[in-house]
Design a protein around this motif. Sequence first.
Motif, PDB file in Angstrom:
ATOM      1  N   ALA A   1      44.485  54.204  10.136  1.00  0.00           N
ATOM      2  CA  ALA A   1      45.066  54.690   8.877  1.00  0.00           C
ATOM      3  C   ALA A   1      45.186  53.557   7.857  1.00  0.00           C
ATOM      4  O   ALA A   1      44.919  53.740   6.661  1.00  0.00           O
ATOM      5  N   ALA A   2      45.599  52.370   8.310  1.00  0.00           N
ATOM      6  CA  ALA A   2      45.756  51.221   7.413  1.00  0.00           C
ATOM      7  C   ALA A   2      44.411  50.807   6.823  1.00  0.00           C
ATOM      8  O   ALA A   2      44.310  50.507   5.624  1.00  0.00           O
ATOM      9  N   VAL A   3      43.379  50.783   7.626  1.00  0.00           N
ATOM     10  CA  VAL A   3      42.045  50.395   7.144  1.00  0.00           C
ATOM     11  C   VAL A   3      41.531  51.420   6.139  1.00  0.00           C
ATOM     12  O   VAL A   3      40.900  51.070   5.131  1.00  0.00           O
ATOM     13  N   GLU A   4      41.824  52.688   6.392  1.00  0.00           N
ATOM     14  CA  GLU A   4      41.371  53.724   5.464  1.00  0.00           C
ATOM     15  C   GLU A   4      42.040  53.543   4.084  1.00  0.00           C
ATOM     16  O   GLU A   4      41.388  53.710   3.044  1.00  0.00           O
ATOM     17  N   ARG A   5      43.343  53.197   4.071  1.00  0.00           N
ATOM     18  CA  ARG A   5      44.028  52.989   2.804  1.00  0.00           C
ATOM     19  C   ARG A   5      43.422  51.792   2.064  1.00  0.00           C
ATOM     20  O   ARG A   5      43.214  51.832   0.851  1.00  0.00           O
ATOM     21  N   ALA A   6      43.188  50.722   2.788  1.00  0.00           N
ATOM     22  CA  ALA A   6      42.592  49.531   2.179  1.00  0.00           C
ATOM     23  C   ALA A   6      41.185  49.832   1.665  1.00  0.00           C
ATOM     24  O   ALA A   6      40.761  49.360   0.611  1.00  0.00           O
ATOM     25  N   ASN A   7      40.474  50.624   2.427  1.00  0.00           N
ATOM     26  CA  ASN A   7      39.081  50.939   2.095  1.00  0.00           C
ATOM     27  C   ASN A   7      38.981  51.713   0.783  1.00  0.00           C
ATOM     28  O   ASN A   7      38.019  51.550   0.032  1.00  0.00           O
ATOM     29  N   ARG A   8      40.033  52.537   0.521  1.00  0.00           N
ATOM     30  CA  ARG A   8      40.006  53.312  -0.726  1.00  0.00           C
ATOM     31  C   ARG A   8      40.168  52.392  -1.932  1.00  0.00           C
ATOM     32  O   ARG A   8      39.694  52.692  -3.018  1.00  0.00           O
TER      33      ARG A   8
ATOM     34  N   VAL B   1      38.960  49.409  -2.259  1.00  0.00           N
ATOM     35  CA  VAL B   1      37.757  48.609  -2.539  1.00  0.00           C
ATOM     36  C   VAL B   1      36.481  49.452  -2.406  1.00  0.00           C
ATOM     37  O   VAL B   1      35.404  48.937  -2.144  1.00  0.00           O
ATOM     38  N   GLU B   2      36.651  50.735  -2.632  1.00  0.00           N
ATOM     39  CA  GLU B   2      35.523  51.674  -2.675  1.00  0.00           C
ATOM     40  C   GLU B   2      34.628  51.572  -1.433  1.00  0.00           C
ATOM     41  O   GLU B   2      33.414  51.398  -1.498  1.00  0.00           O
ATOM     42  N   GLY B   3      35.233  51.654  -0.236  1.00  0.00           N
ATOM     43  CA  GLY B   3      34.488  51.756   1.020  1.00  0.00           C
ATOM     44  C   GLY B   3      33.960  50.457   1.568  1.00  0.00           C
ATOM     45  O   GLY B   3      33.064  50.454   2.424  1.00  0.00           O
ATOM     46  N   LYS B   4      34.507  49.337   1.129  1.00  0.00           N
ATOM     47  CA  LYS B   4      34.021  48.050   1.611  1.00  0.00           C
ATOM     48  C   LYS B   4      34.231  47.884   3.114  1.00  0.00           C
ATOM     49  O   LYS B   4      33.477  47.194   3.792  1.00  0.00           O
ATOM     50  N   TYR B   5      35.265  48.564   3.688  1.00  0.00           N
ATOM     51  CA  TYR B   5      35.607  48.395   5.109  1.00  0.00           C
ATOM     52  C   TYR B   5      35.172  49.603   5.947  1.00  0.00           C
ATOM     53  O   TYR B   5      35.797  49.949   6.951  1.00  0.00           O
ATOM     54  N   ASP B   6      34.093  50.273   5.513  1.00  0.00           N
ATOM     55  CA  ASP B   6      33.607  51.433   6.299  1.00  0.00           C
ATOM     56  C   ASP B   6      33.230  51.041   7.722  1.00  0.00           C
ATOM     57  O   ASP B   6      33.456  51.801   8.670  1.00  0.00           O
ATOM     58  N   GLY B   7      32.652  49.874   7.900  1.00  0.00           N
ATOM     59  CA  GLY B   7      32.243  49.440   9.234  1.00  0.00           C
ATOM     60  C   GLY B   7      33.420  49.307  10.161  1.00  0.00           C
ATOM     61  O   GLY B   7      33.355  49.710  11.330  1.00  0.00           O
ATOM     62  N   ILE B   8      34.543  48.750   9.635  1.00  0.00           N
ATOM     63  CA  ILE B   8      35.743  48.598  10.478  1.00  0.00           C
ATOM     64  C   ILE B   8      36.286  49.964  10.828  1.00  0.00           C
ATOM     65  O   ILE B   8      36.703  50.230  11.963  1.00  0.00           O
TER      66      ILE B   8
END
Length: 554
Positions: free
Chosen positions: A250-257, A259-266
């Motif tokens: 959930a935390a990675v998904e919030r961060a990913n939003r 930066v426009e999907g920069k952490y999709d791999g994680i």
Amino acid sequence: MLNSLSIRNVVLIDRLDLEFSAGLSVLTGETGAGKSILLDSLGLVLGSRAETSLIRSGEDKLSVTAAFSMPPAGHPLYALAEEYDLELEDELIIKRTLDTNGRGKIFINDQPVSLKVLKEFGRYLVEVHGQFDNQGLLNPAFHRGILDSYGKYPEILAAVREKYSLYRQAAEARRAFEENLSKAKTDEENLRCWVDELEKLNPVAGEEAELASRRTEMMNAEKLLENLNIAYGSLTQGADVLSAVRHAQAAVERANRLVEGKYDGIAETLEQTLINADECIRQIEDASSAISLSQNEIDTIEQRLFALRAAARKHQTSIDELPAVLADMRQKLSQIELGEEGLEECLKKEEQCRQDYIAAAETLSEKRRQAAAQLDWKVMAELPPLKMEKARFVTTVERLPESAWSETGMDMVAFTVSTNPNSPQGPLNKIASGGELARFMLALKVNLAETGGCQTMIFDEVDAGVGGATAQAVGERLARLAKNVQVLIVTHSPQVAACGSHHFKVEKKTENNITTTYVYELDKTARFEEIARMLAGEHITDEARAAARVLLTA
């Protein structure tokens, strides 16, 4: 054909070199001059027994060398040479030596050979009639082959060989089937018992390894459950792994939003981790529930393993091969059940092949009887001029017992003679005297000349006891025979000598108390004088010369 003969230190012969040609060669000379020494010497290079008494007095060894021209391609000599790895050239040269200690050497084309090999070669090189007992036509073992060569029916002989081969193959197949069936019947009770045991056991390939693995697992069931429970607890209790992964996700998904999907791999990795952890929990649960703590099940597995291993030892194989053993035993039982029917088929085939062989062999027998009748008629026609008008020649063709049948047919063939009207037929060499025997041989050979294997024939005393017109008839037949093969004749008859195309004189001389035999080839004049001597004796008369002139111009 005999081309040359070289003799060293044989009885009365010191040194002698003779050359021979095709046609009829006659050897004459007074009694005791040494004509028999020539035949003895030739006999040495054909395989006769060598005795030290043949060595000339005062010498330490003898030697005899004979040169023969090679027969046409396909002659048995070539196969014989190949069998003994001997090299053949344009001439076949045989040399034999013997010393006073009895040691001898034999060479064919400069290659050392044994006496046995020499005898085999000699049989194809020269036939001697009238002096030796068991050569050529006198040996009944050759009579069937001689008649077949005379009859000229090679296709029928080939058919008989083929049918006999098929018959023997069918008989062998039937015997093998009978032996296998008999053995199978002997083992039938055991087979049925073993099949029943294995069918109840119902072995499966690979079962031993599976059972052993299962047994090991059950023996360690408590430790396995303990460790699986620890693993399960680590994933589901205390620090809840699944909850931790979900919070992280959930935390990675919030961060990913942000930066426009920069952490999709994680995010994807955490998703896969969540799935894998959930699957691990499920598999641990399944593995734990599959572990049995039942002692009865352990006992059952051990009993199964024991039974399988006992069966494998019994049949001397591995547990994995037991299904194949069972299949083989079932097949043997099936063969027993169908065995009588299969044996019947084998017997039918054997009998059919036997009948086919008999039919071919009977055709051959009929051809042999026809050839025998023709040969008998021709030989009988030769006998009256040879002063044997009361003699009878018969070629017998008789059926052999089945145990003696072979690829050559079902017949025993023998040349038989009787010399008087009331005398029973008998073997050539048992019934006829020396002179009669030689004349029988002559009558036969005149008709068999084209079928014989030897290119050189020697007649010794073929004219014994005859003279005048009979001797003339002997000479004429020898000359006829010499158109097909080389003929050498030792004779005392001037009528026979006059028929020769080459004439050799054998004489003995004594000088300084040493006696030596010499042999000369006579020219026309010397030949005329020799025949006159044979007619008149020691003192040659004008009448003898006139008679000799008549003989030589006849």
